[in-house]
Design a protein around this motif. Structure first.
Motif: not given
Lengths: 134, 553, 126
Positions: C35-42, C81
């Protein structure tokens, strides 16, 4: 490594010194029933093998409040700056820190102006609200 | 309700500032994810399947109308237009970006709210009876003590890194609407034989992978010694609780491994030691502070009214059903308690849109002294409504999609977010809930079935409380396929019990049929409409239900 | 409520599964996801170590090569992440497979109960 130490109410940086009179207390040691032998001990070092192993917060509080230890309580191991004010409120008066990390630790130690509950240090909010007396 | 003074404001503001700094340090790489994770969790921030999830604390389920409007604004500005009421009375947002969370926390802080300790291995948001201060039979308002515990537990320096999470619930009447028997600590306000107020203290209840009903460690604790007693329990747990196995780290495991008697002895002994510190070292609140906090929970300015016969022969069948299911008796004549169902057919249980939040806030201002509650059954409550206002309130709720007349019925399902959102889930929960709702779509049939609590969890962590569902449904993964295990006879009320597993797991297309078979079996065996599903189960045991479920399968 | 802390497996260094998926094995084709750190996007790891939101642009790996790339992804926490290996099949494009199939399909597309959210919505609109 350096030592960030509370001296005369000021956090002060000094060299790390494992001199005589230092007692290392294991994180898993149960201090509820009885204290460690504190004869001749001026520094008790509490250990956080992992930062989440929170028994040491209780150990600090028991050393201060139940066993009346007045020497230095030092925190070492994996404890990190965001946990420091918890430890300080439980009676820890010195932290082993990385060289150059003191500004961050000081910021964290002073993050909160008030506290809700009574612990070892820091007046409880309810005491402040009602004129400082319980 | 409680209002912040300068001290409260400064503490919560410091938390926002601290977290803003921590987010910045994570983004620059100064903090590792391993270090950052407990910090974000203690601010209610999870990383889920699609995005971060922020769990906002609604302390003991009490909100002002203005606070609900703030939640609506967050749903609009930082989420996709809705929030989700959780089984611990909190509100979750499923789509915030990490970089925006400090701003969200600031907005909450400005409205005297926060997300502190809604996750992590610490003392969580304390929960309570959603009818507090409105239902008859309370010793006093339990929220006074919830607020006392909220303050004591917030940033408690000794108990921020416990072996595992820690949940406390408080109720003040014999009718348990807060599920205190399945909490780490359950607290019931009561009076002793001399008429003095105090507490019964239960420890070691819980759901999760190993469900337990709590043990009474003290039948009566004098009122002014609550905090020192809690401190003794938490200290024994912090020292002796297991840290070697995540699944054995809750206090319920400690209580059962030590034995009830030995655990109680250890707590009492620790409490004696704490009391030796004397008044100058006492952690207990002085009476002046208790009185200050109690002052915030004085009754609203109720009018002197008479009860009306508002239940008599309403013209509209939908309104009649709503009156019978969603309207409860109030302690004051002429008033009623209204449960606002967040379980319309086909929606995620507990979801509420920003527009609905705003509408409900307006209705709370107009009809309920600006007081709104969330419930652990994922509904909301307007606690103080004049009986004469019920028709207008029902019409307004219906207009905004909040008029479902199903509180406590088969479609009023508790479900965890499941595999649609949750990182830990094995299976989906919400689609199962929706399919059950659809099967029992006919409101007349639902009314005929009567009270029936279905609770669905998408994994063994049991966030959907399946262990205490009259019918519990647990999702399990079988070689990559979704299967569901059924339990029967669980309940979370004053007669709390853990449900019994009835047999092998069912494929996803068999679950709704199974529920229907259970319901039909109940209908055929009950002594009459007054014998609820759970009463019939208690009388008959699991056998006839098992037979019905597996005879043809 | 939704999540608790993840199990002990989540802390082990060479994680080849996540969430409810147990006992994933190293055989077969894998994609690294996080998941992307800044916004959680997969996100998925593409060739050369860049991250992409597009599963079809991900790098498909096998065996020791997969483990090596995973170690590299875990060492760099600045974007992804909690990276782990997910099973895929590559008959027509890249699709989740194996025990974690449902979970990875939902991660990729969005919640099944809210078809208006996530990548499934963008595809629907396209």
């Amino acid at each position: 490594m350096k030592l960030l130490e509370l001296k005369d109410r000021e956090w002060t940086l000094s060299d790390l010194d494992d001199g005589p009179g230092l007692l290392r207390v294991d994180n898993g040691q149960d201090l509820l029933e009885s204290p460690p032998d504190l004869t001749g001990i001026s520094v008790v070092r509490l250990d956080w093998p992992q930062f989440k192993l929170g028994q040491a917060f209780t150990q600090a509080r028991l050393l201060r409040q139940r066993y009346g230890f007045e020497g230095q309580i030092r925190a070492g191991g994996a404890i990190f700056r965001d946990q420091a004010w918890h430890a300080a409120r439980c009676g820890v008066t010195a932290f082993e820190i990385e060289d150059g990390a003191e500004d961050g630790w000081l910021e964290s130690l002073h993050a909160y102006p008030y506290h809700y509950q009574r612990a070892v240090t820091g007046e409880a909010a309810w005491a402040l609200r009602h004129g400082g007396s319980a | 309700m409680y209002q912040y003074d300068d001290i409260d404001k400064a503490i919560v503001q410091a938390r926002v500032d601290e977290f803003r700094g921590q987010v910045a340090r994570r983004l620059t790489g100064e903090l590792t994810e391993d270090q950052f994770k407990p910090l974000r969790l203690q601010n209610g921030l999870y990383l889920q399947l699609h995005a971060y999830m922020l769990r906002v604390a609604i302390p003991y389920g009490t909100l002002s109308a203005d606070q609900l409007r703030v939640l609506a604004s967050i749903a609009r500005d930082y989420d996709k237009g809705y929030g989700h009421v959780s089984t611990r009375q909190n509100m979750q947002f499923n789509w915030p970006a990490l970089v925006n969370v400090p701003d969200i926390l600031q907005r909450l802080c400005d409205a005297e709210m926060h997300a502190i300790q809604t996750s992590g291995n610490c003392i969580r948001n304390v929960t309570s009876d959603p009818f507090a201060g409105a239902a008859a039979g309370e010793v006093e308002d339990p929220r006074i003590w919830c607020e006392v515990i909220r303050q004591w537990s917030t940033f408690h320096p000794e108990f921020a890194f416990l072996p595992r999470k820690f949940k406390i619930a408080v109720t003040a009447s014999d009718e348990d609407r807060a599920a205190i028997q399945v909490h780490d600590i359950g607290i019931q306000l009561r009076t002793n034989d001399a008429g003095e107020p105090g507490f019964r203290i239960l420890v070691g209840g819980g759901l999760g992978r190993t469900p337990y009903i709590g043990h009474v460690v003290r039948d009566f604790l004098p009122r002014d010694q609550l905090l020192s007693y809690l401190e003794a329990i938490l200290r024994v747990y912090n020292v002796h609780g297991r840290r070697d196995n995540l699944f054995k780290a809750r206090i319920k495991i400690l209580v059962n491994e030590m034995g009830e008697e030995a655990f109680t002895h250890a707590v009492e002994q620790e409490w004696e030691e704490i009391r030796k510190l004397g008044p100058s070292g006492s952690v207990d609140l002085p009476e002046a502070e208790r009185a200050r906090i109690a002052g915030f929970f004085r009754e609203p300015d109720f009018a002197a009214l008479d009860d009306t016969d508002f239940r008599a022969d309403p013209d509209d069948a939908g309104y009649a059903r709503w009156l019978s299911r969603n309207v409860s008796a109030h302690k004051r004549p002429g008033y009623a308690i209204v449960t606002v169902s967040l379980k319309p057919e086909g929606e995620a249980p507990g979801d509420i849109t920003a527009d609905q939040m705003d509408a409900l806030a307006d209705l709370a201002d107009r009809y309920s002294f600006s007081d709104v509650r969330t419930t652990h059954e994922q509904n909301m409550v307007l606690p103080h409504v004049r009986q004469a206002d019920l028709p207008a309130l029902y019409a307004a709720l219906s207009e905004t999609g909040l008029g479902s007349a199903n509180a406590g019925l088969v479609s009023d399902i508790i479900a965890c977010p499941g595999l649609d959102y949750c990182n830990l889930a094995n299976t989906r929960s919400i689609p199962v809930a929706n399919r059950i709702q659809k099967r029992f779509s006919d409101p007349v049939r639902q009314a005929e079935v009567g009270e029936l609590k279905i609770k669905i969890s998408g994994c063994i962590n049991a966030c959907g409380h399946h262990h205490v569902g009259h019918i519990g449904i647990l999702g399990v993964d079988k070689k990559g396929e979704e299967f569901y295990q059924v339990t029967l006879g669980g309940r979370a009320d004053a007669e709390a019990a853990i449900g019994e597993i009835v047999g092998r797991g069912l494929a996803t297309d068999q679950v709704v049929d199974a529920v229907e078979k259970l319901v039909d079996t109940y209908l055929s065996l009950r002594t009459g409409p007054e014998e609820r599903f759970i009463d019939a189960y208690k009388r008959l045991g699991a056998e006839p239900f098992k037979e019905a479920l597996y005879e043809t399968a | 409520m939704s999540a608790e802390n993840p199990g002990p497996r989540a802390q082990s260094p060479a994680k080849i599964a996540a969430g409810g998926v147990k006992k994933a094995r190293l055989d077969g084709e894998k994609v690294i996801t996080a998941n992307r750190l800044t916004d959680g996007v997969v996100i998925y790891r593409a060739e050369g170590g860049a991250w992409t939101e597009d599963l079809s642009a991900a790098q498909v790996l096998e065996g020791e090569e997969a483990i090596g790339a995973l170690a590299a992804a875990q060492a760099d926490e600045s974007t992804g992440v909690g990276p782990y290996l997910m099973d895929v099949e590559t008959e027509e494009g890249i699709h989740p497979s194996g025990r974690g199939r449902i979970r990875e399909e939902i991660r990729e597309a969005g919640p099944t109960i809210h078809p208006q959210f996530g990548r499934q919505a963008e595809r629907g609109a396209a």
